[in-house]
Each structure stands twice: as structure tokens, then as C-alpha cells.
Design a protein around this motif. Structure first.
Motif, PDB file in Angstrom:
ATOM      1  N   LYS A 800       8.465   5.188  -4.059  1.00  0.00           N
ATOM      2  CA  LYS A 800       8.721   4.116  -5.107  1.00  0.00           C
ATOM      3  C   LYS A 800       9.843   4.193  -6.101  1.00  0.00           C
ATOM      4  N   ASN A 801      10.262   5.064  -6.073  1.00  0.00           N
ATOM      5  CA  ASN A 801      11.215   5.561  -7.597  1.00  0.00           C
ATOM      6  C   ASN A 801      12.970   5.135  -6.893  1.00  0.00           C
ATOM      7  N   GLN A 823       2.007   2.923  -6.743  1.00  0.00           N
ATOM      8  CA  GLN A 823       1.590   4.392  -8.178  1.00  0.00           C
ATOM      9  C   GLN A 823       2.037   3.023 -10.136  1.00  0.00           C
ATOM     10  N   ASP A 824       1.487   3.106 -10.905  1.00  0.00           N
ATOM     11  CA  ASP A 824       2.556   2.422 -12.394  1.00  0.00           C
ATOM     12  C   ASP A 824       3.345   3.058 -12.002  1.00  0.00           C
ATOM     13  N   GLY A 825       4.454   2.151 -12.236  1.00  0.00           N
ATOM     14  CA  GLY A 825       5.866   2.040 -12.812  1.00  0.00           C
ATOM     15  C   GLY A 825       6.608   2.138 -11.076  1.00  0.00           C
ATOM     16  N   ASP A 847      -1.649  -0.596  -9.173  1.00  0.00           N
ATOM     17  CA  ASP A 847      -1.946  -0.239 -10.635  1.00  0.00           C
ATOM     18  C   ASP A 847      -1.482  -1.619 -11.093  1.00  0.00           C
ATOM     19  N   GLU A 848      -1.603  -1.151 -12.286  1.00  0.00           N
ATOM     20  CA  GLU A 848      -1.582  -2.583 -13.106  1.00  0.00           C
ATOM     21  C   GLU A 848       0.076  -2.607 -13.983  1.00  0.00           C
ATOM     22  N   GLU A 849       0.752  -1.491 -14.132  1.00  0.00           N
ATOM     23  CA  GLU A 849       2.142  -1.271 -14.274  1.00  0.00           C
ATOM     24  C   GLU A 849       2.873  -1.393 -12.492  1.00  0.00           C
ATOM     25  N   ALA A 850       2.543  -2.080 -11.987  1.00  0.00           N
ATOM     26  CA  ALA A 850       3.374  -1.137 -10.517  1.00  0.00           C
ATOM     27  C   ALA A 850       3.996  -2.783  -9.455  1.00  0.00           C
TER      28      ALA A 850
END
Length: 954
Positions: A800-801, A823-825, A847-850
């Protein structure tokens, strides 16, 4: 273009003399004499080109003949140099070289090679001396060129077609309503800071018409205290421009003109301008700006007084528009061609003064289509047709002979002049590149890689500290920035994938091509057309008479676009008839085989056999010691001869065959190569190599290929892993890595820690015991595709990063679990996500911020995913959502015609597309759009907008 030819041959002659100090006494002196003559003639060529540009190409026939003679002399010298280099490569075999030299017209056949070279140079020297002598008749004034006069646009005069936009009536302006409103809003609204509005587009697109229309808008007029319209030429003097600007302001406002401005020094003059503008909300319109330096020159004079002042600039050059950002707040409007409806309206107004007769509608539509939304072309051709009889015969004659009409018809010569300005302004190294667009057939979509590799093969791309590929892409980018080339498609990473030129601009290029002997195009009806001296053949249709009778032994490039059977005499005779070939392109032709004597093409640098029926390469391929590109994509060449390893200059070797069915490991085959592959030390790209043919020994040799940027390997075995890891560690420039196992259960463990600093694309199709630790550390990775991995744990937490990842594909049980969680971010830059054939996947949560930047999302054949992920509503930037071969329960749940309860989840997405299999073959499917509140109007299933981007990714 003449400068280009002269520069190339001067470089070649320099190398020739430096390397051959042992030639007969006097050769070096003769060479220096020729060099001096040519350097002198270059100045005359520049002056001739300037005069030609200034009078729209109306140079007298004497000048044209003189330039033609000089160019042909340069061709002679190039040929001598290339034949001599061929002789050197043949181990000083004088007898063979004599046989070659005898094919050069004008050479004395009884002398030894060195004498023949000396004799030919002496003869060329005499010829050029006579040409130079004749040139004095034309009274070219070199000092005029050096005094500041330069080619390009001048301020328009009476009779100049560029004068028309200044006086066009508002009722005649068609198709500019939307950009007009946008620009008016920029001028009268927004910040009080000084803002520069730049209108950018190719010549003839209507930049001046639009900007002048906005400049004269009543709302704009009332908004500003003073306005000034100034046409900028390439030979402008900034002092005169500033003085003229102040005079116009004063006259318009009935103010006294400041005295003594002509005598002021620059600093005082700039101060005078600033003082005048300081208390005013002003509007300046600079029309047709060509130089970046213009921004620096006006920066200090145009004061930012926080009164909402504005500047309008029109330019053909995007880099000029962008450069203004250095000094101003900038709004750029890239002007687009007219919408087809508006183009039709404009054409009817010009051609018929109203309604088009029914019987001419079809032919008129065809003519408007050729204009490509270019207002200047529509007005010019419509104006021409308004003078013709309103009959199908006349309309068809103009349509079919548009190229001829553009050359000779007074109604259209002004169009050609305006379109030619951008070409004339090019630096000479880009002119050759631009002419290449005339080689391709009309409406041909040109792939970036193919085009830039051809440029490299021709030697147009100059060596620099960066790779030739990077420099070639910069050349293309500059042509695009100059509004000469249109981008047809871009990749997910924003890079140009394909391009083309406007049809009208192509006509300009074709005329230039003919004038410069750059290329001869063969068409269906060309059987009786005589082929003069030319450097290239573009074969759109086989013309046997041309191919049999041509005496053009100096041909440097041949391109075959014909879809028919290629004559055997042509293929077999290539090596004998065209010994100096550098570029040979058969892509998508019906070429069946390569002659055994192909290796005689000593100078060949680019060989494209892709998408042909070729199955075997001759062993003589090893004699092509200058070959840089060998394109074997989509051919059934399954094994390369060992002699290929002699090609130490080979840079690009794409070779594979994609079958008509899908299989993660077996739908694409690679190529077998022999021991000795490590000798290919210049290789930048190699894909796909079949590893199991040479085993560990072959893999170990890969470590010698330290220049590799792209490597693709198929049929890898577990026991090769350590050898491959060690080899890759030596590849310090590797950017793309594609590895496929020999079997879906073959486990590959690769330790590639040191590649993390530069790898951009990673494609792994193999079983993995776990996600390799080095993958999450690939900070420059933009594309990741995993297949057959069988990860039991969700890999997204580890991935994810990745800071620059743009595309993620999880295919064919890359993940064997049931739930994926974004996940978020996570995945901050991801644009494309593809989840395909994950057999156990039943749930996706977001997630909302993903996935905040996600634009394209595809679900393909995930049989357990029967419920639409509700979190799709969180993807606010999603532009495309595709479902292919998904469970009926999911598909029905979003179909409003079936009362789908989940339609609201995807209602914000502009394009939602369902793909369903309808047959047994891989490409047997139908596409069905799902309407949403954001979907575009007038959706058509066959529109390219809805082509489901689903293909086998290598």
C-alpha cells in the motif's frame, strides 16, 4: 533540410580523412577544399531558405535548380563514404571493393580503390565549384542573414491571409462559443493580480480569430482602462514594440504621446512604460509569439499593479506558453479543432452561403472530414469550392486531387504558407524527423516506439550523455509542443503511445518531401510514374515497374505498408540493389521469408519484421554488424541462429508470438537463443527469452548485459533462481522485469534487493512462497503485475505504501484468500486496478481515504464475488468501472432495467461497462454500458470510449 544533408556529409568526410591518412597525396587537400566550399554554400542555403519562406515558396526556377544540384552532389559524397566504410569492413579485399565501386555512377573502373576514391572526390570538388560559381547569379546576400533577418512570421500586410482574423465580423465566428466564454471569464473575473492568458494551437486553428474575438468583446472593452493589440514577429525589436504599445494606448485614450521615446535608453524606456501602466487596468494582446525569450523581455515593463490587468498571448508553441509561468500567473487554453457540427456549419457558410444541396452532402462531408476541424482549411477550401460549379464532378475532382490543388490553386496557397511556417521554424535536426510523418500512409496511427527507433536507425538522433531512446523521445515531445504532431493515445503513465499529424499538415510535409528528394511513395496508380533521385521508398502499394526499373542504389530506407504479396524479385534483390540501406520496415506485411544474403546490408541499423509470416532468420544475420534494432514481435521465429551473438551494436531485441487464446504462461511464446548471448553487450531490451533452452549457463551469461533496461524471461525453473538473481544484480539500469515460470506450480524465489533504486515495471507470473521483501521497497515502481502467486495472506498491506505505483494487476490466483482490504492512505497514486481470475475472492472493502486517485477499476471472472462491493461509492475520482464474465447476481444488481438495488453505488461513475462471453474464442464477447447519472450523452457501444481495456499483458 539542405543544411541537414550538408552537415551530415561534412561529419562523414571529416571521419573519412582522419581515418585514412594513407590515401594518395592530395586527397586531404581536396577534402579541405570541398569542406570550405560546402561551408560557404551553407550560408547561401540559409539565405535561399529564408527567401523561400518569405515569399511563400515562390523561389525562381534557377534557385531551385541550383539547390537541387547541390543536394545531389551531397548524395554522391555520402554514397562514396558509405561504400568506403563497407570496403573497410571487408578486410581490405580490394577486388570485392572494386566490384562495389563500379556500381557508383561516374567512378573510373580501372583504378584501385584508393585511386577511385581520390578520383571521385576530385570530380565532386569540381562539380561543387561549378555549382558555387553559378550561385552568384542569384545575388544571395549572406550579410542580410547575419544582420538579424530570420525566417518565420512577419507582421501581416495587405493581402496576407493572416490579416483576415483582425477584421472578421462577430457573426462570422463559428465554433468558438465555449472557449470565448472561458477566456472572457479569465479576463474580467478572478484575481486582481496580473494574469497572462495563452491560447495555444497549430497554425490555422483559429487562435488569432478567437483571441481577437475576445479582445473586442464589449464586456472586455468596458472592463479595461486601456487596450493594445500587437502582432509579434520573429524579427521583432522589443524597443519598437514597447514604443508602439504606448503610442496605441495614447491614441486610443486621446492622450498626448510622450516625447523623445526613440532617444531613451532601455532602462528609461521601461521606466516610462511602467509609469504609464501603473495607474491603469490594462489589456495587452501579443499575437503569434515564437520565442521563450519574449517573456523575459516584457517581464519588467509590464507592471503588476493589482488592478486586474491582463495579457493575451497566442502561440503555436506550448513550451513558449509554459515559459511565461516563470514571470506571470498563467492560464493556458489549448485550442481544439472545431466540433464536426460547427465545421460543417462553417463550410456551408463559405461554400454555399447557406444550405448544402442534398446531392453534394456526401462529398461535402468527405471534404470537411479531410479538413480535420481546421478552420483555416475549411474556409480556404470552402472558398475555393464556392467558385466551382455545384456538381458532383467538380466536388469529387477537388476532393481526390486536394494535394495538387494545394500546390497550384491561388485559393489554397495561403493555407499552405501558414501551415509551412511551423515547419520552416524547426531546427534542421527536427526537420528530418518531421518529414518522416509523410512516409506513413494517410490517417495512419504511428506508434511512438516504431517512429523513434526509425529516427535512430537513420542517424537523426544525436549522441548525448543520455540514451538515444531518451533523446528521440525528447525530439517527439518538442514536435508535439510545437503543435505539429497530435497525440493519439497515451499510456497509463502519461507517456505518448501513438501519434499522427493533421491531414493538411501532412500535405505540406509531402510537398517538402518531394522537393528535398526525401522519399518517394508508391501508390496503386503509380505504375507509369518515373522515380527520380530519392533517399527512401514508402510502398503503400507494390509498383513492379518502380521496383524493377529504379536505379536508386543510394536508397537508405524502405517501408512496406502494402498488404498484398511481396514480389520475390524485390525481396531477393534487396541486398544487391540497395546496398546502403539503413532502415528496412516490413511491419504488418505479408513477408514470408528473409533471403539468405540479407547479411550483405552492411549499413542496416533497423530491421522491423514484426507481425509478418517470417519463421526463420538466415545465418547471414550475423554479418549485420551495425544493426541496432531487430523487431520480431508477433512472428513465429522461435529460435535465433547462433550468429546473432556477433551483433555487438544490437540495442533492441523484442521477440515473441502471442497465440489466439489466453493462458497466463502459455499463450505467448518467446525465443530460444544459443550460448554466447553475453556478447550482446549493447542490448537495452530483450524479451522474451526462453530460459529452459540454455539453462543455468545461458542465465549466467545475462550478467554480461549490463546495459539492459528491459528483460523478459519465460519458462523459468526454480533451479535457475540464484543465477538469475546474480545476473540481475549486475544490470544497473534495469527498469522493466518480466518473469514467467515454466509451470504454474513452479516456485521461484528471487533475491533482487539491489534493483530497488531503478525498477519501474515488475511482472511476476510464478508461484511464490511469500511476497518478496524487496518489492515493497521499489520506490520508483509504477506498474506491478502478479500472477499465480497464491498468496494466502492479503498482500495489500505490504504494497500500500509504494509511493509511485500507478497500475496494479492481481491475476490468476495471485491471491488465494477470500477478502481484500484497501486501507486508509493506501496506494496514494494508483490510477488503475485490475482484479482478474481470483477464484476464491468473495469480498473487497475500501476505506474512505484509500485509492483516492483511482480512475480505472476492472473485475474479471471472479466467480465468488457475487455481491457488489458497497465501498465503491468511496471512489470519487473513478472514471471507468468494468465487469467481465462476473456472476449474474452481481451484474443484475447494478442494472437499472432489472431494478438493480445496488445501482446507486455506481451511479457517480461516468462509464460502467459489462463484458460477457458469447462464444468459445478469446475475443468472442459483447459489451454493454450501464447508464448512470454521470454517463456521457449519446453513448454508442461501438465508440472507442467503451472499448474494454482487456488484453493479455506480456
Amino acid at each position: 533540410m539542405e543544411e541537414t544533408a550538408v552537415s551530415f556529409l561534412l561529419q562523414g568526410l571529416c571521419q573519412f580523412v582522419v581515418e585514412e591518412r594513407t590515401l594518395l597525396t592530395g586527397v586531404e587537400r581536396d577534402f579541405n577544399d570541398i569542406k570550405n566550399e560546402l561551408e560557404s554554400i551553407q550560408a547561401f542555403l540559409k539565405d535561399a531558405e529564408t527567401k523561400a519562406a518569405d515569399d511563400g515558396g515562390g523561389v525562381n526556377e534557377g534557385v531551385k535548380t541550383w539547390v537541387k544540384q547541390l543536394r545531389e552532389a551531397s548524395f554522391r559524397i555520402e554514397d562514396v563514404i558509405d561504400y568506403y566504410n563497407m570496403y573497410e569492413a571487408q578486410n581490405n579485399n580490394h577486388s570485392r571493393f572494386i566490384a562495389i565501386l563500379q556500381k557508383i555512377p561516374g567512378l573510373i573502373k580501372t583504378m584501385n580503390p584508393h585511386h577511385q576514391i581520390a578520383s571521385e572526390i576530385q570530380d565532386i570538388k569540381l562539380s561543387i565549384g561549378k555549382i558555387k560559381e553559378r550561385s552568384t547569379r542569384f545575388q544571395f546576400d549572406q550579410s542580410e542573414s547575419e544582420s538579424g533577418s530570420c525566417r518565420g512570421t512577419k507582421a501581416p500586410r495587405i493581402g496576407d491571409p493572416r490579416m483576415a482574423p483582425y477584421f472578421i465580423e462577430e457573426t462570422q465566428v463559428i465554433g468558438f462559443e465555449s472557449p470565448r466564454d472561458e477566456l472572457v471569464s479569465c479576463l474580467v473575473g478572478g484575481t486582481n493580480e496580473l494574469v497572462l492568458v495563452s491560447v495555444v494551437g497549430m497554425g490555422g486553428l483559429g487562435k488569432t480569430t478567437l483571441a481577437k474575438h475576445v479582445f473586442d468583446n464589449q464586456l472586455v472593452k468596458r472592463h479595461f482602462d486601456c487596450r493594445s493589440f500587437i502582432t509579434v514577429s520573429q524579427s521583432y525589436a522589443m524597443r519598437e514594440l514597447l514604443i508602439d504599445m504606448i503610442k496605441k494606448f495614447c491614441r486610443d485614450n486621446n492622450e498626448p504621446i510622450p516625447k523623445g521615446m526613440q532617444k531613451m535608453d532601455d532602462k528609461t524606456l521601461i521606466t516610462q512604460v511602467r509609469q504609464y501602466l501603473e495607474s491603469k487596468r490594462y489589456l495587452l494582446f501579443f499575437d503569434d509569439v515564437w520565442k521563450e525569450s519574449f517573456s523575459d523581455e516584457i517581464e519588467h515593463a509590464l507592471i503588476s499593479n493589482n488592478k486586474g490587468s491582463r495579457i493575451i498571448v497566442t502561440t503555436r508553441l506550448m513550451h513558449v506558453a509554459e515559459y511565461f509561468r516563470k514571470s506571470f500567473h498563467v492560464h493556458i487554453h489549448k485550442l481544439q479543432p472545431l466540433h464536426p457540427n460547427k465545421a460543417w456549419e462553417l463550410f456551408c457558410n463559405k461554400a454555399f452561403r447557406g444550405q448544402c444541396p442534398t446531392e453534394l452532402a456526401y462529398m461535402s462531408n468527405e471534404i470537411v472530414h479531410k479538413c480535420g476541424g481546421l478552420p483555416l482549411a475549411i474556409v480556404a477550401i470552402g472558398g475555393l469550392l464556392s467558385t466551382k460549379a455545384k456538381t458532383m464532378f467538380e466536388w469529387k475532382k477537388v476532393s481526390q486531387n486536394l494535394g495538387i490543388e494545394l500546390d497550384r490553386n491561388v485559393h489554397l496557397t495561403s493555407l499552405m504558407k501558414i501551415l509551412s511556417l511551423s515547419y520552416d521554424d524547426l531546427p534542421y535536426h527536427l526537420k528530418s524527423c518531421m518529414l518522416y510523418f509523410g512516409i506513413y500512409p494517410e490517417d495512419y496511427i504511428i506508434k511512438r516506439k516504431r517512429l523513434t527507433r526509425q529516427w535512430m536507425g537513420e542517424g537523426f538522433v544525436r549522441h548525448a550523455k543520455r540514451s538515444l531512446e531518451e533523446v528521440a523521445e525528447e525530439y517527439l515531445t518538442e514536435l508535439i509542443q510545437r503543435s505539429l504532431v497530435n497525440v493519439s493515445s497515451v499510456g497509463f503513465d502519461g507517456r505518448v503511445r501513438s501519434c499522427q499529424v493533421h491531414d493538411m499538415l501532412r500535405e505540406v510535409i509531402i510537398r517538402k518531401m518531394k522537393d528535398l528528394n526525401f522519399c518517394h511513395s508508391m501508390h496503386k496508380d503509380d505504375e507509369q510514374v518515373a522515380v527520380g533521385i530519392t533517399r527512401r521508398f514508402s510502398i503503400e502499394a507494390i509498383s513492379n515497374s518502380d521496383l524493377r526499373n529504379t536505379s536508386n542504389s543510394g536508397i537508405r530506407a524502405i517501408f512496406v505498408f502494402d498488404k498484398g504479396e511481396l514480389p520475390k524479385h524485390f525481396i531477393d534483390g534487396l541486398s544487391a540493389k540497395f546496398k546502403l540501406l539503413k532502415v528496412l520496415d516490413f511491419e504488418n506485411s505479408l513477408l514470408n521469408s528473409i533471403p539468405d544474403n540479407l547479411g550483405n546490408l552492411f549499413h542496416l541499423r533497423y530491421l522491423n519484421l514484426s507481425h509478418t509470416k517470417v519463421t526463420v532468420l538466415p545465418r547471414s544475420i550475423g554479418k549485420l554488424v551495425n544493426l541496432e534494432t531487430l523487431d520480431l514481435r508477433q512472428t513465429q521465429v522461435h529460435e535465433l541462429p547462433k550468429e546473432i551473438n556477433k551483433l555487438t551494436k544490437l540495442r533492441l531485441l523484442p521477440v515473441y508470438y502471442r497465440k489466439g487464446y489466453y493462458s497466463m504462461l502459455n499463450s505467448t511464446t518467446g525465443v530460444k537463443m544459443q550460448e554466447g548471448i553475453g556478447c550482446l553487450i549493447s542490448l537495452r531490451k530483450l524479451y522474451f527469452l526462453e530460459a529452459d533452452n540454455g539453462g543455468v549457463v545461458l542465465i549466467q551469461e545475462l550478467k554480461m548485459l549490463r546495459q539492459l533496461r528491459k528483460l523478459g524471461i519465460k519458462r523459468m525453473r526454480r533451479e535457475y533462481g540464484n543465477a538469475l538473481s546474480a545476473a540481475i544484480q549486475e544490470m544497473n539500469h534495469l527498469e522493466s522485469l518480466n518473469i514467467g515460470a515454466i509451470d504454474k506450480d513452479e516456485i521461484l524465489d528471487l533475491d533482487l534487493v539491489s534493483v530497488q533504486s531503478h525498477l519501474r515495471v515488475l511482472n511476476l507470473k510464478c508461484r511464490l512462497t511469500k511476497l518478496p521483501d524487496w518489492i515493497p521497497n521499489l520506490k520508483y515502481l509504477v506498474k506491478l503485475r502478479l500472477g499465480l502467486s497464491n498468496f494466502e495472506d492479503d498482500p495489500l498491506d505490504s504494497l500500500k505504501n509504494l509511493p509511485n505505483l500507478l497500475r496494479l494487476n492481481l491475476w490468476d490466483d495471485a491471491f488465494s484468500g477470500e477478502r481484500l482490504h484497501f486501507q486508509d492512505g493506501g496506494f496514494p497514486k494508483l490510477k488503475e486496478l485490475d482484479l482478474t481470475r481470483l477464484s476464491r475472492l468473495s469480498s473487497v472493502s475500501i476505506d474512505e481515504e484509500a485509492l483516492l486517485g483511482l480512475e480505472h477499476l476492472r473485475f474479471n471472472n471472479n466467480p465468488q464475488l457475487k455481491v457488489l462491493p458497497q465501498d465503491l461509492q468511496n471512489l470519487k475520482n473513478l472514471q471507468f468501472l468494468g465487469f467481465a464474465d462476473m456472476p449474474a447476481t452481481l451484474v443484475d444488481s447494478i442494472d437499472p432495467e432489472k431494478g438493480g438495488p445496488c445501482h446507486w453505488i455506481i451511479n457517480h461513475i461516468p462509464l460502467v461497462l459489462i463484458r460477457q462471453k458469447v462464444g468459445s474464442r478469446f475475443n468472442d464477447y459483447e459489451l454493454r454500458p450501464i447508464p448512470t447519472q454521470c454517463c456521457q450523452l449519446q453513448i454508442a457501444v461501438n465508440s472507442s470510449l467503451f472499448k474494454f481495456r482487456y488484453a493479455t499483458v506480456l
